[in-house]
Design a protein around this motif. Structure first.
Motif, short mmCIF file in Angstrom:
data_model
loop_
_atom_site.label_atom_id
_atom_site.label_comp_id
_atom_site.label_asym_id
_atom_site.label_seq_id
_atom_site.Cartn_x
_atom_site.Cartn_y
_atom_site.Cartn_z
N ALA A 108 -3.47 -9.51 -3.96
CA ALA A 108 -3.71 -8.49 -2.93
C ALA A 108 -3.27 -7.11 -3.43
CB ALA A 108 -2.96 -8.87 -1.65
N ALA A 109 -2.11 -7.07 -4.08
CA ALA A 109 -1.58 -5.79 -4.58
C ALA A 109 -2.51 -5.20 -5.63
CB ALA A 109 -0.18 -6.00 -5.17
N PHE A 110 -3.01 -6.04 -6.50
CA PHE A 110 -3.89 -5.56 -7.57
C PHE A 110 -5.17 -4.98 -6.99
CE2 PHE A 110 -7.19 -6.10 -10.82
CZ PHE A 110 -6.60 -5.40 -11.87
N MET A 111 -5.74 -5.69 -6.02
CA MET A 111 -6.97 -5.19 -5.38
C MET A 111 -6.74 -3.89 -4.65
SD MET A 111 -9.08 -8.39 -3.81
CE MET A 111 -7.80 -9.08 -2.78
N ALA A 112 -5.54 -3.74 -4.04
CA ALA A 112 -5.27 -2.60 -3.16
C ALA A 112 -4.96 -1.31 -3.92
CB ALA A 112 -4.12 -2.94 -2.22
N HIS A 113 -4.89 -1.39 -5.24
CA HIS A 113 -4.50 -0.23 -6.04
C HIS A 113 -5.29 1.02 -5.62
CE1 HIS A 113 -3.06 1.92 -9.57
NE2 HIS A 113 -4.30 2.38 -9.71
N GLY A 114 -4.57 2.11 -5.31
CA GLY A 114 -5.24 3.36 -4.94
C GLY A 114 -5.27 3.61 -3.45
N LEU A 115 -4.94 2.62 -2.63
CA LEU A 115 -4.93 2.82 -1.17
C LEU A 115 -3.57 3.36 -0.74
CD1 LEU A 115 -6.57 -0.43 0.30
CD2 LEU A 115 -7.48 1.90 0.45
N PRO A 116 -3.56 4.30 0.21
CA PRO A 116 -2.26 4.76 0.73
C PRO A 116 -1.60 3.66 1.56
CG PRO A 116 -4.07 5.73 1.98
CD PRO A 116 -4.69 4.95 0.85
N SER A 117 -0.28 3.60 1.53
CA SER A 117 0.39 2.54 2.30
C SER A 117 0.66 3.00 3.72
CB SER A 117 1.67 2.09 1.61
OG SER A 117 2.58 3.15 1.57
N GLY A 118 0.76 2.03 4.62
CA GLY A 118 1.05 2.32 6.02
C GLY A 118 -0.13 2.80 6.83
N VAL A 119 -1.32 2.77 6.24
CA VAL A 119 -2.53 3.21 6.94
C VAL A 119 -3.54 2.06 6.89
CG1 VAL A 119 -4.41 4.91 7.00
CG2 VAL A 119 -2.15 5.57 6.12
N SER A 120 -4.14 1.71 8.04
CA SER A 120 -5.18 0.68 8.02
C SER A 120 -6.48 1.29 7.50
CB SER A 120 -5.44 0.15 9.44
OG SER A 120 -4.41 -0.73 9.80
N PRO A 121 -6.94 0.88 6.32
CA PRO A 121 -8.18 1.46 5.81
C PRO A 121 -9.39 0.90 6.56
CG PRO A 121 -7.38 -0.25 4.33
CD PRO A 121 -6.37 -0.14 5.44
N PRO A 122 -10.53 1.60 6.55
CA PRO A 122 -11.74 1.03 7.14
C PRO A 122 -12.00 -0.34 6.52
CG PRO A 122 -12.14 3.28 6.39
CD PRO A 122 -10.78 2.89 5.88
N GLY A 123 -12.40 -1.30 7.35
CA GLY A 123 -12.68 -2.64 6.84
C GLY A 123 -11.56 -3.63 7.07
N ARG A 124 -10.38 -3.12 7.55
CA ARG A 124 -9.27 -4.06 7.80
C ARG A 124 -9.62 -4.98 8.98
NH1 ARG A 124 -3.00 -3.23 9.68
NH2 ARG A 124 -2.35 -5.32 9.04
#
Ligand code: HEC
Ligand code: HEC
Length: 295
Positions: free
Chosen positions: A134-150
């Motif tokens: 999960a961490a590897f895939m999420a690289h580049g996303l800001p933390s603490g924010v639900s990105p579109p698609g969650r």
């Protein structure tokens, strides 16, 4: 030539992505591109655990489901609770257990309820692998924010309450060819259609056992190959029907379906403890517990 199934879904999928703003789409990194070291090994194992859960984690998976039956495309697909979107939002408080949950603790709950199994211990190779993936895939996303698609795309409850009779008709017309008339799933060559109810499906504590979550998943992701073809009302009716069937006991069961309903299911989106087709859902006399094993 128009054919049933996958080929028909292509134009619909293209229209869909054309409408989504390009900036809102996130491309998770592929596990195959993970480094050739201990981290990369964990990432690749995590991806395999998503699709081969039972084979790779037999002590922990209690039913016939694998993670990717619900977290589609091995946890990559937006709108099917993708793991990359979850990762950047943990640790987080969960009302379900009244604690701040780490990502691994959140995954433990899907083992306990969705897989009707036994959670691997925190820090175990299995949870470390799924978290690394999960961490590897999420690289580049800001933390603490639900990105579109969650999660699953939210739908509002439809005008009419869910209805078993309408749900049964939709099931017979649009679902049972794959999932089987008795909802128990089936195998067709190498393709496995997962069980929707009965002893081999998710238990009463699972998110999918609540009508709103099941309806949202179904509305966005089913019938496979014709995703998006059901109205909200149809998705809600068929979710009501499925989540009014017999399935394994809630692991939080304390001996009395009514008390367990009051404590954990006291809302319209759960049918646990209510009478459907002549018997009380969650009544130990008729509730299968097959597959579940205590360590
Ligand atoms: C029967 C379907 C099902 C199966 C199988 C399943 N899950 Fe889930 N999972 C869900 C549902 C439903 C949610 C809640 C989604 C929501 O609230 O939007 C969820 C949530 C999650 C979340 C948190 C998502 C978020 O955005 O907060 C993670 C992480 C997760 N599951 C991992 C797993 C893993 C790993 C497995 C396999 C060990 C698994 N799940 C198996 C249905 C399932
Ligand atoms: C063409 C075959 C097909 C049809 C038709 C179909 N499904 Fe599915 N369904 C699948 C497959 C395959 C998966 C597992 C996805 C995966 O592993 O990638 C799935 C997964 C699911 C899941 C989550 C896993 C589980 O077992 O709980 C639910 C819920 C579900 N389908 C409901 C429905 C409903 C409701 C309909 C009818 C409206 C439907 N499906 C129609 C093939 C189908």
């Amino acid at each position: 030539m128009a054919t049933f199934g996958r080929s028909q879904s292509k134009p619909a999928a293209a229209t869909h992505s054309a409408r989504a703003p390009a900036a809102a789409r996130f491309a998770p990194r592929l596990a195959a591109n993970a480094p050739a070291d201990a981290y990369g090994d964990a990432v690749r194992l995590g991806e395999k655990l998503m699709t081969d859960t039972k084979a790779l984690a037999p002590r922990y998976a209690g039913n016939d489901l694998v993670c990717s039956n619900c977290h589609l495309d091995a946890g990559r697909k937006a709108g099917a609770a993708p793991l990359w979107a979850a990762f950047v939002n943990f640790p987080a408080f969960r009302r379900k257990n009244g604690e701040i949950n780490s990502f691994q603790k959140r995954v433990q709950d899907c083992f306990l309820y969705s897989l009707n199994g036994t959670p691997p211990p925190l820090g175990s190779p299995e949870l470390l692998a799924i978290e690394s993936y999960a961490a590897f895939m999420a690289h580049g996303l800001p933390s603490g924010v639900s990105p579109p698609g969650r999660g699953f795309p939210k739908i509002a409850a439809p005008v009419q309450a869910g209805d078993d009779r309408r749900g049964a008709l939709i099931f017979a017309e649009k679902c049972n060819a794959c999932h089987g008339a008795d909802g128990a799933g089936q195998r067709d060559g190498d393709t496995i259609y997962p069980p929707l109810w009965g002893a081999s499906s998710y238990n009463w504590g699972a998110g999918m056992a609540t009508i709103d979550k099941a309806a949202a998943f179904i509305h966005a992701n089913m019938p496979q190959g014709q995703e998006g073809s059901l109205s909200v009302q149809q998705a809600w009716d068929v979710a009501t029907y499925i989540d009014g069937k017999v399935r394994p006991q809630d692991p939080r069961f304390d001996g009395d379906p009514q008390a367990t309903r009051r404590r954990h299911h006291d809302s319209r989106i759960s049918r646990y403890g209510t009478v459907v087709a002549g018997h009380t859902l969650g009544d130990p006399a008729t509730t299968p517990n097959a597959g579940r094993h205590e360590n």
